[in-house]
Structure formats: C-alpha cells, structure tokens
Design a protein around this motif. Sequence first.
Motif, short mmCIF file in Angstrom:
data_model
loop_
_atom_site.label_atom_id
_atom_site.label_comp_id
_atom_site.label_asym_id
_atom_site.label_seq_id
_atom_site.Cartn_x
_atom_site.Cartn_y
_atom_site.Cartn_z
N SER A 231 -2.77 -9.99 -4.32
CA SER A 231 -2.58 -10.36 -2.82
C SER A 231 -3.87 -10.95 -2.45
O SER A 231 -4.92 -10.88 -2.99
CB SER A 231 -2.27 -9.10 -2.25
OG SER A 231 -3.14 -8.12 -2.14
N THR B 299 -6.28 -12.52 1.18
CA THR B 299 -6.76 -12.52 2.67
C THR B 299 -5.51 -13.08 3.36
O THR B 299 -5.16 -12.61 4.78
CB THR B 299 -8.01 -12.82 2.96
OG1 THR B 299 -8.02 -14.15 2.68
CG2 THR B 299 -9.06 -12.13 2.58
N TYR C 193 -2.88 -10.56 3.93
CA TYR C 193 -3.41 -9.38 5.04
C TYR C 193 -3.20 -10.28 6.40
O TYR C 193 -3.02 -9.33 7.35
CB TYR C 193 -4.67 -8.72 4.70
CG TYR C 193 -4.78 -8.68 3.28
CD1 TYR C 193 -3.60 -8.17 2.63
CD2 TYR C 193 -6.08 -8.67 2.75
CE1 TYR C 193 -3.82 -7.77 1.29
CE2 TYR C 193 -6.14 -8.14 1.16
CZ TYR C 193 -5.18 -8.13 0.52
OH TYR C 193 -5.37 -7.63 -0.84
N CYS D 9 -0.80 -8.37 9.58
CA CYS D 9 -1.46 -7.96 10.73
C CYS D 9 -1.15 -8.86 12.03
O CYS D 9 -1.24 -8.34 13.14
CB CYS D 9 -3.01 -7.84 10.71
SG CYS D 9 -3.66 -6.62 9.51
N ARG E 258 -10.04 -6.28 -2.70
CA ARG E 258 -8.84 -6.37 -1.65
C ARG E 258 -8.64 -5.31 -0.48
O ARG E 258 -8.29 -5.71 0.61
CB ARG E 258 -7.77 -6.52 -2.49
CG ARG E 258 -7.41 -7.81 -3.54
CD ARG E 258 -6.46 -7.77 -4.34
NE ARG E 258 -6.36 -8.63 -5.48
CZ ARG E 258 -6.44 -8.28 -6.66
NH1 ARG E 258 -5.91 -7.16 -7.16
NH2 ARG E 258 -6.52 -9.46 -7.69
N PHE F 157 -8.65 -6.17 3.33
CA PHE F 157 -7.47 -5.57 4.13
C PHE F 157 -8.25 -4.83 5.48
O PHE F 157 -7.62 -5.10 6.64
CB PHE F 157 -6.49 -4.77 3.47
CG PHE F 157 -5.38 -4.10 4.44
CD1 PHE F 157 -4.21 -4.87 4.82
CD2 PHE F 157 -5.46 -2.90 4.76
CE1 PHE F 157 -3.50 -4.51 5.77
CE2 PHE F 157 -4.39 -2.33 5.57
CZ PHE F 157 -3.36 -2.92 5.88
#
Length: 348
Positions: free
Chosen positions: A262, A264, A267, A271, A295, A299
């Motif tokens: 995964s 940024t 994330y 969010c 990671r 997050f």
Amino acid sequence: MHRPAPAQAVRRHFAERLAASGFQADAAQSFALGQLAEWLEELLGGRRSWLRRPVTGLYLWGGVGRGKSFVMDCFFQAAPLAAKRRVHFHAFLQELQVRLLDHTGQPDPLARVAGELAGEVRLLCFDEFHVHDIGDAILLGRLLEALLKAQVGVVITSNYAPAALCPNPLHHERFKPFIRVLERHLRVVELDGGVDYRSRGGRDWGQYHWPETPHSLQDWRRELGLAVPPEPLAVNRLSLAPLGQDARSLWLDFAALFPVPSSTRDYLWLCARFERIAISGLPCLDRHSLDVQQRFLNFVDIAYDAGIELLLSSETSLEKLCRERVHEDFARTRSRLAQLRPRVLADF
C-alpha cells in the motif's frame, strides 16, 4: 486603521494563543518565534539586516512534542499575506505527482511546477518534513531549490537537522547537494526545550485498545456497530476486505493494509473518505520489516494530519509496540499515538 508591523503581529498572536491555552512558552519556543517574526519582516520588505546574509526562509528542528507545530501555527496564522500555504509532507508529495503528470511530455516538468507554485504563493510552510525514500528526496530537493531561487519564502519544521535528512546510508550521499541548498538558503534554528508538550494532555483523537483477544474483538464489533460490506473496498489499485463499514466509518485488519504494498496515496484516500478508521490486529511492529513499519508510520502521520478519529486494537501496550528494531521515525509516531486514550479491553 493602523496595521501592526509583521513581526509585531506574529508576536501578538503568539501571546494571545498562549494566553488562551493557559501555557507558557519556554525559551526555545520564544526564540524560534522571534526568529520567524524578524525573518517575515525582512521577507515583506519592512526591514533588512545588513549584518548577516539574507535568507529565503527558516528551518526549525528538534525532538518530538517540542512545540514546533504550535510555533508554526501561530506564525502562519499571523503572517499578513494572502498568498501563503501550509502543507503536510505526504499530501504535498501527492499533489506534486499530480501536477507533474499535467506536464507529461513537456521539457523539465518539475521546473514548470515550481514556476506555478512560485506564481501562487509567496510563503510556503512545510510541517513535519522528513524524507526516507530517495525518489521523494531528490524530487523535493530539486523543487525546494527552484522555489528558493524564485524567492518563495519557505519555512520547514522537522525532527531532523538538515544534515540528518534522508538518513539511509545507501542514499544519503545523493541527497547531500540538496542539504547544502537548505543550509545555504534557510536559517537553521534548533528548537529543543527538553519537554514533550504532547505528553501534557494535548490532543485527543481516538483510542488505543489492548490487549486484543477474540472475546474483546466481539465486544469491539458490537461497540463499533459496523456491518461487514458485501463487496471489497476498491482503493486505487488495492482491493480491501473491511471487517466493518458504514458511510463514515471503516474497520480494517492490520494485515489487510500494511504488509501489502500500500502507499501514502491509499492512506490519503481513506482519510479523505472516512471520518473514523479502526485498525485491529496491530502486532508488535518489530516482527515486521522496516518497510511495513514505514507504511504504518506514514498512515499514522496522514490520519493525524487529516483530523480523523483513529481507533487501534493491539495485542500489546503502546510501550511495547516497537521494542527492538525501532524505525528511526518511531519517536514521532509514538508521541502521536500517546495522545490516543488508552483502554484496556479486558475491562469490558
């Protein structure tokens, strides 16, 4: 109506914020704020110092919780100009990638993006600046060099001194030219009063549940009140299987998000989409590679900056979350997680 000089406006706002919060600034914070106020007046043409070389900005660095962000807040809010931006590291990197794509196929896309930014802002503030990925480091280094040469005022806060940025020894040598640019153009100010102000109450942005057991997870499911969605959640190129979801909340297992590749970008999407995110199955981080730890740290940074409510459920206490192979950025994450309300699940 008479407007106060920029330096005076910054100092006055700082004093008002302190009075409203009930805190008293320490010597390091007051010195850093004073340096920012004086530099802002130079930037806006109020006065110039002939006793020291002109600089295009300031670089504030120090340990976690030392008040860097509070000083930056006061400075940015009081700066009397409209063409200003305060950016967070990960969101700005994502914006930079999008802007670069808009110039695909054109000569020197980064120079074009720097020109756009120089036309949009006169003051650019980076909070919690840190670079570990060499690609990000080179990209940001070249951009900052172009912005500083264009006389954009730049203020940076960081846990690292400039010379300690991009600390991986495999990449540090390649980043040194940009470190020299920062040190040449920015006034470097260490802000280290020796006190972690986040530990004095600070912000309440969620809960840290432990120790996690099958029984505690059943209780947690009832408390969260989230149904398991029938379809996976598509997040960019990821396909996630939530343990629960509704219009504003998401519950994921740690293993579904961090051991997988995964990013940024993912994330940031999560969010922006959800107001509350719950992560269960949080293990002792030193069982995982530094990539997985990075990671998770990314997050937490993004969730904190986004202002979402974060709920973590772990098998272990926060004190034992990362005991041996500690990631070099874990101190900042530890300080942020310490602001979550601890809750012992066995007490249910």
